[in-house]
Design a protein around this motif. Structure first.
Motif, PDB file in Angstrom:
ATOM      1  N   VAL A 165       0.849  -1.197   0.000  1.00  0.00           N
ATOM      2  CA  VAL A 165       0.000   0.000   0.000  1.00  0.00           C
ATOM      3  C   VAL A 165       0.884   1.246   0.000  1.00  0.00           C
ATOM      4  CG1 VAL A 165      -1.689   1.329   1.357  1.00  0.00           C
ATOM      5  CG2 VAL A 165      -1.933  -1.142   1.169  1.00  0.00           C
ATOM      6  N   LEU A 166       0.548   2.219  -0.832  1.00  0.00           N
ATOM      7  CA  LEU A 166       1.249   3.512  -0.860  1.00  0.00           C
ATOM      8  C   LEU A 166       0.328   4.561  -0.246  1.00  0.00           C
ATOM      9  CD1 LEU A 166       2.364   1.809  -3.418  1.00  0.00           C
ATOM     10  CD2 LEU A 166       3.336   3.966  -4.102  1.00  0.00           C
ATOM     11  N   ILE A 167       0.897   5.380   0.637  1.00  0.00           N
ATOM     12  CA  ILE A 167       0.055   6.359   1.341  1.00  0.00           C
ATOM     13  C   ILE A 167       0.640   7.762   1.202  1.00  0.00           C
ATOM     14  CG2 ILE A 167      -1.022   6.962   3.554  1.00  0.00           C
ATOM     15  CD1 ILE A 167      -0.632   4.057   4.440  1.00  0.00           C
ATOM     16  N   GLY A 168      -0.160   8.663   0.655  1.00  0.00           N
ATOM     17  CA  GLY A 168       0.244  10.064   0.549  1.00  0.00           C
ATOM     18  C   GLY A 168      -0.386  10.879   1.665  1.00  0.00           C
ATOM     19  N   GLU A 169      -0.299  12.198   1.540  1.00  0.00           N
ATOM     20  CA  GLU A 169      -0.796  13.068   2.611  1.00  0.00           C
ATOM     21  C   GLU A 169      -2.300  13.331   2.484  1.00  0.00           C
ATOM     22  OE1 GLU A 169       0.936  16.984   2.653  1.00  0.00           O
ATOM     23  OE2 GLU A 169       0.484  17.235   4.770  1.00  0.00           O
ATOM     24  N   GLY A 170      -2.685  13.839   1.333  1.00  0.00           N
ATOM     25  CA  GLY A 170      -4.094  14.153   1.160  1.00  0.00           C
ATOM     26  C   GLY A 170      -4.350  14.616  -0.254  1.00  0.00           C
ATOM     27  N   PRO A 171      -5.603  14.538  -0.696  1.00  0.00           N
ATOM     28  CA  PRO A 171      -5.919  14.913  -2.074  1.00  0.00           C
ATOM     29  C   PRO A 171      -5.718  16.403  -2.349  1.00  0.00           C
ATOM     30  CG  PRO A 171      -7.913  14.246  -0.856  1.00  0.00           C
ATOM     31  CD  PRO A 171      -6.748  14.063   0.063  1.00  0.00           C
ATOM     32  N   GLY A 172      -5.338  16.720  -3.562  1.00  0.00           N
ATOM     33  CA  GLY A 172      -5.240  18.113  -4.012  1.00  0.00           C
ATOM     34  C   GLY A 172      -6.419  18.423  -4.936  1.00  0.00           C
ATOM     35  N   GLU A 173      -6.250  19.474  -5.717  1.00  0.00           N
ATOM     36  CA  GLU A 173      -7.356  19.958  -6.554  1.00  0.00           C
ATOM     37  C   GLU A 173      -7.834  18.904  -7.567  1.00  0.00           C
ATOM     38  OE1 GLU A 173      -6.355  23.484  -8.730  1.00  0.00           O
ATOM     39  OE2 GLU A 173      -8.431  23.789  -9.402  1.00  0.00           O
ATOM     40  N   ASN A 174      -6.872  18.285  -8.262  1.00  0.00           N
ATOM     41  CA  ASN A 174      -7.260  17.307  -9.297  1.00  0.00           C
ATOM     42  C   ASN A 174      -7.930  16.077  -8.694  1.00  0.00           C
ATOM     43  OD1 ASN A 174      -6.064  18.630 -11.656  1.00  0.00           O
ATOM     44  ND2 ASN A 174      -4.153  18.297 -10.552  1.00  0.00           N
ATOM     45  N   GLU A 175      -7.407  15.677  -7.536  1.00  0.00           N
ATOM     46  CA  GLU A 175      -7.962  14.493  -6.866  1.00  0.00           C
ATOM     47  C   GLU A 175      -9.375  14.798  -6.367  1.00  0.00           C
ATOM     48  OE1 GLU A 175      -4.887  15.789  -6.209  1.00  0.00           O
ATOM     49  OE2 GLU A 175      -3.730  14.249  -7.294  1.00  0.00           O
ATOM     50  N   ASP A 176      -9.533  15.998  -5.817  1.00  0.00           N
ATOM     51  CA  ASP A 176     -10.848  16.429  -5.317  1.00  0.00           C
ATOM     52  C   ASP A 176     -11.871  16.453  -6.462  1.00  0.00           C
ATOM     53  OD1 ASP A 176     -12.614  17.586  -3.307  1.00  0.00           O
ATOM     54  OD2 ASP A 176     -12.364  19.482  -4.357  1.00  0.00           O
ATOM     55  N   ALA A 177     -11.378  16.861  -7.643  1.00  0.00           N
ATOM     56  CA  ALA A 177     -12.291  16.968  -8.788  1.00  0.00           C
ATOM     57  C   ALA A 177     -12.653  15.595  -9.357  1.00  0.00           C
ATOM     58  CB  ALA A 177     -11.651  17.830  -9.872  1.00  0.00           C
ATOM     59  N   THR A 178     -11.718  14.647  -9.270  1.00  0.00           N
ATOM     60  CA  THR A 178     -11.948  13.348  -9.935  1.00  0.00           C
ATOM     61  C   THR A 178     -12.317  12.220  -8.966  1.00  0.00           C
ATOM     62  OG1 THR A 178      -9.608  12.796  -9.703  1.00  0.00           O
ATOM     63  CG2 THR A 178     -10.259  13.853 -11.768  1.00  0.00           C
ATOM     64  N   GLY A 179     -11.991  12.411  -7.677  1.00  0.00           N
ATOM     65  CA  GLY A 179     -12.245  11.342  -6.700  1.00  0.00           C
ATOM     66  C   GLY A 179     -11.178  10.267  -6.709  1.00  0.00           C
ATOM     67  N   ARG A 180     -10.062  10.516  -7.434  1.00  0.00           N
ATOM     68  CA  ARG A 180      -8.983   9.506  -7.527  1.00  0.00           C
ATOM     69  C   ARG A 180      -7.684  10.061  -6.938  1.00  0.00           C
ATOM     70  NH1 ARG A 180      -7.592   7.976 -13.056  1.00  0.00           N
ATOM     71  NH2 ARG A 180      -6.511   6.328 -11.914  1.00  0.00           N
ATOM     72  N   PRO A 181      -6.922   9.212  -6.221  1.00  0.00           N
ATOM     73  CA  PRO A 181      -5.683   9.699  -5.628  1.00  0.00           C
ATOM     74  C   PRO A 181      -4.578   9.874  -6.671  1.00  0.00           C
ATOM     75  CG  PRO A 181      -5.883   7.345  -5.240  1.00  0.00           C
ATOM     76  CD  PRO A 181      -7.152   7.783  -5.935  1.00  0.00           C
TER      77      PRO A 181
END
Ligand code: URA
Length: 217
Positions: free
Chosen positions: A42-58
């Motif tokens: 499993v890979l874990i980042g910090e949190g979603p940014g603008e593109n992730e928020d818009a698409t729902g994908r990390p």
């Protein structure tokens, strides 16, 4: 669909309407995570940014493109791993008329932690690769120092082997030789994580199927 895949999908559905913190007021989408719930890594980042928020994908912006390349250089695709973040909703502040990403607050991390813990308890990865220091502070130990401790293996509450590498967004902020060497470290750390998965599978097969896969026919 396997039991784990079903359960991850069910938890993702529950998370999609989460109101455990105020980020629920400003997010567009809950970015639960994606990939293979049967994965050993499993890979874990910090949190979603603008593109992730818009698409729902990390990791779908520029940092995501770099991550995908670094994975591909190790023969890994998103189908081989599960990718998620410490917090599942975008943390941002309004600057003029634009939202700018900001680091998550302690209370946001705490409110969101049960989602991450549930994901990890269901997936039971052998290896966790933290992308950047903030994820490592949650998964490995609180005072994690990325410059000193990156690339080292730790035992975590959520996996027998956990390591942190540089966050792809950090790598992208560098230039010239600094960029080249940071990018190289990211690729090498992913190679090391891949190697650790193979080693851990040999030492402790998780299921009879793992055992069968490893035995020469
Ligand atoms: N940075 C993160 O930490 N996570 C994402 O999903 C995208 C960028």
């Amino acid at each position: 669909m396997s039991d784990v895949t079903d359960r991850i999908a069910q938890v993702g559905l529950e998370a999609s309407t989460c109101t455990r913190c105020d980020l629920a007021l400003t997010r567009r989408t809950v970015v639960f995570g994606e990939g293979n719930p049967e994965t050993p890594m499993v890979l874990i980042g910090e949190g979603p940014g603008e593109n992730e928020d818009a698409t729902g994908r990390p990791f779908v912006g520029r940092a995501g493109a770099l991550l995908d390349k670094a994975l591909a250089e190790n023969g890994i695709t998103r189908k081989h791993v599960f990718i998620c973040n410490v917090i599942k909703c975008r943390a941002a502040i309004l600057e003029g008329s634009r939202l700018r990403n900001r680091p998550p607050r302690v209370e946001e991390i705490e409110a969101c932690k049960p989602w991450l813990v549930t994901q990890l308890e269901l997936i039971k990865p052998r290896v966790i690769l933290c992308l950047g220091g903030p994820a490592a502070s949650v998964v490995i130990h609180r005072a994690f120092a990325i410059t000193r401790e990156r690339g080292q293996w730790f035992e975590s509450a959520y996996a027998p082997h956990a390591m942190a590498t540089l966050h792809p967004a950090y790598v992208l902020r560098l230039q010239g030789e600094a960029y080249d060497s940071a990018r190289r470290l990211l690729v090498e750390d992913i190679a090391e994580a891949r190697r650790k998965v193979i080693e851990a599978k040999r030492q402790a097969p998780r299921t009879l199927f793992d055992l069968a896969e490893e035995e020469p026919s």
